[in-house]
Design a protein around this motif. Structure first.
Motif, short mmCIF file in Angstrom:
data_model
loop_
_atom_site.label_atom_id
_atom_site.label_comp_id
_atom_site.label_asym_id
_atom_site.label_seq_id
_atom_site.Cartn_x
_atom_site.Cartn_y
_atom_site.Cartn_z
N ASP A 65 56.51 -16.19 55.62
CA ASP A 65 57.63 -16.08 56.56
C ASP A 65 57.58 -17.27 57.53
O ASP A 65 56.79 -17.27 58.48
CB ASP A 65 57.55 -14.77 57.34
CG ASP A 65 58.83 -14.48 58.10
OD1 ASP A 65 59.65 -15.40 58.25
OD2 ASP A 65 59.02 -13.34 58.54
N LEU A 67 59.66 -17.98 59.82
CA LEU A 67 60.08 -17.57 61.16
C LEU A 67 58.91 -17.07 61.99
O LEU A 67 58.93 -17.16 63.22
CB LEU A 67 61.15 -16.47 61.06
CG LEU A 67 62.54 -16.93 60.60
CD1 LEU A 67 63.46 -15.72 60.47
CD2 LEU A 67 63.12 -17.95 61.55
N PHE A 68 57.89 -16.53 61.32
CA PHE A 68 56.71 -16.06 62.05
C PHE A 68 56.00 -17.24 62.72
O PHE A 68 55.52 -17.12 63.86
CB PHE A 68 55.76 -15.33 61.11
CG PHE A 68 54.52 -14.82 61.78
CD1 PHE A 68 54.58 -13.82 62.73
CD2 PHE A 68 53.29 -15.36 61.45
CE1 PHE A 68 53.43 -13.35 63.35
CE2 PHE A 68 52.13 -14.90 62.06
CZ PHE A 68 52.20 -13.90 63.00
N ALA A 71 58.00 -18.10 65.75
CA ALA A 71 57.82 -17.09 66.80
C ALA A 71 56.47 -17.23 67.48
O ALA A 71 56.37 -17.11 68.71
CB ALA A 71 57.98 -15.69 66.20
N GLY A 242 67.28 -15.48 69.35
CA GLY A 242 66.23 -16.38 69.81
C GLY A 242 66.74 -17.66 70.42
O GLY A 242 66.05 -18.68 70.38
N SER A 246 66.77 -21.42 67.68
CA SER A 246 65.53 -20.62 67.73
C SER A 246 64.56 -21.13 68.77
O SER A 246 63.34 -20.96 68.64
CB SER A 246 64.85 -20.59 66.35
OG SER A 246 65.71 -20.02 65.38
N TYR A 249 62.88 -18.06 70.18
CA TYR A 249 62.61 -17.02 69.18
C TYR A 249 61.14 -16.63 69.28
O TYR A 249 60.27 -17.22 68.64
CB TYR A 249 62.96 -17.54 67.79
CG TYR A 249 62.91 -16.49 66.70
CD1 TYR A 249 63.96 -15.60 66.53
CD2 TYR A 249 61.83 -16.40 65.83
CE1 TYR A 249 63.93 -14.64 65.53
CE2 TYR A 249 61.78 -15.46 64.83
CZ TYR A 249 62.84 -14.57 64.68
OH TYR A 249 62.81 -13.62 63.69
N LEU A 251 57.99 -13.42 69.58
CA LEU A 251 57.58 -12.31 68.73
C LEU A 251 58.36 -11.03 69.04
O LEU A 251 58.67 -10.25 68.13
CB LEU A 251 56.08 -12.07 68.90
CG LEU A 251 55.19 -13.17 68.30
CD1 LEU A 251 53.75 -13.00 68.77
CD2 LEU A 251 55.26 -13.15 66.78
N MET A 254 61.57 -11.23 67.27
CA MET A 254 61.36 -11.11 65.83
C MET A 254 61.19 -9.64 65.42
O MET A 254 61.74 -9.20 64.40
CB MET A 254 60.13 -11.92 65.41
CG MET A 254 59.92 -11.97 63.91
SD MET A 254 58.47 -12.97 63.46
CE MET A 254 58.59 -12.91 61.68
N GLN A 257 64.65 -7.96 65.74
CA GLN A 257 65.57 -8.42 64.70
C GLN A 257 65.26 -7.76 63.35
O GLN A 257 66.16 -7.30 62.64
CB GLN A 257 65.48 -9.94 64.58
CG GLN A 257 66.64 -10.59 63.85
CD GLN A 257 66.52 -12.10 63.87
OE1 GLN A 257 65.58 -12.66 63.30
NE2 GLN A 257 67.46 -12.77 64.51
N ASN A 258 63.98 -7.71 62.99
CA ASN A 258 63.62 -7.12 61.71
C ASN A 258 63.84 -5.61 61.70
O ASN A 258 64.26 -5.05 60.67
CB ASN A 258 62.16 -7.43 61.38
CG ASN A 258 61.96 -8.81 60.81
OD1 ASN A 258 62.18 -9.05 59.63
ND2 ASN A 258 61.59 -9.76 61.67
#
Length: 297
Positions: A65, A67-68, A71, A242, A246, A249, A251, A254, A257-258
């Motif tokens: 991921d 995006l992690f 974040a 975010g 981003s 953006y 944690l 995140m 969002q998930n």
């Protein structure tokens, strides 16, 4: 009635009094924690049946991921940008308020006012202050001939704005803790140091800081936890995506969002528990170093 019977009655009455509180803790704290840990090892989209996934959520989080990574990077920047100014400014404010001068109570009240303001309300007010076209900051900058700053539009400025708001929000609590610790320092130590010719700065660094190390360590830990868990001010100021590109953006965004935008609550639970483990390790390490340093002294 014997003493043992009376003691048993008192113990039974005590258990009955605390039973409602224990039930509330079990329902609203223990059960959600246990259920989120269970979900972190499942695949569940809130609608269909859950399926056991083992470590798949954590594996995806750590290896698949991108995006992690964003974040985590933004959360680290935000934590440092909040922690350092908060500690430095809180120390200065607490030292200034720890004086026996006329009217100091008024200044203490003013310094602690942000503690009474809701986080969301505070973020909404700051959103207007940071407005690019008609915000207070850009209006003041225009008076001195400086072009408007895109506080919440440019990715870099958005993070700076977020740190400013978080520092403003965190300073009162940190100041209360540090001021309480400073007021517990024996006055005769300062008097002895003053007789020996120590300046105000020397007394602060040689007496005050060593004796409030426990409170300072507590402020460090709480500030890190609050920064890593930040959500409300980020959501209100820069939105649930975010911020621009981003730039904010973190944690908390995140996880939200998930869980609520993508419906992947299992993945969101895995993120939350990974954050919990990291914070637990950091807190334990901080406490261990503090106790070790205190024991060596």
């Amino acid at each position: 009635m014997t003493r043992s019977d009376l003691a048993r009655r008192r113990a039974r009455a005590g258990r009955m009094f605390i039973a409602p509180n224990l039930l509330a803790v079990a329902i609203f704290l223990v059960f959600p924690l246990a259920f989120s840990l269970y979900l972190s090892f499942q695949h569940w989209d809130l609608f269909g049946p859950s399926r056991f996934a083992g470590l798949a959520n954590f594996r995806r989080l750590l290896t698949g991921d991108p995006l992690f990574v964003i974040a985590v990077r933004n959360s680290i920047v935000f934590t440092i940008g909040t922690l350092v100014p908060t500690v430095v400014i809180s120390l200065a404010v607490a030292a200034a308020l720890n004086r026996k001068i006329k009217g100091i109570g008024i200044f203490r009240t003013i310094a602690f006012l942000p503690l009474a303001v809701s986080g969301v309300v505070m973020a909404v007010v700051w959103q207007y202050i940071f407005d690019t076209n008609s915000g207070l900051f850009n209006t003041v900058l225009g008076w001195v001939g400086i072009d408007p700053v895109p506080w919440l539009v440019d990715p870099k400025w958005a993070m700076v704005s977020l740190c400013l708001v978080s520092v403003w929000k965190s300073i009162p609590f940190a100041t209360v803790v540090l001021l309480a610790a400073m007021q517990g320092v024996p006055e005769n130590l300062y008097e002895a140091a003053k007789i020996d010719g120590a300046s105000a700065l020397q007394r602060f660094f040689s007496i005050t800081l060593p004796l409030i190390r426990g409170a300072l360590s507590f402020v460090f830990v709480i500030s890190i936890i609050n920064a890593v868990q930040a959500f409300d001010q980020v959501y209100v100021l820069t939105g649930r995506h975010g911020g621009p590109e981003s730039g904010t953006y973190v944690l908390g965004i995140m996880i939200f969002q998930n869980a609520f935008a993508f419906g992947d609550v299992s993945y969101a639970s895995a993120i939350a528990w990974l954050i919990f483990v990291v914070l637990l390790v950091l807190t334990a390490a901080q406490l261990w170093f503090t106790r070790k340093d205190t024991a060596e002294q």
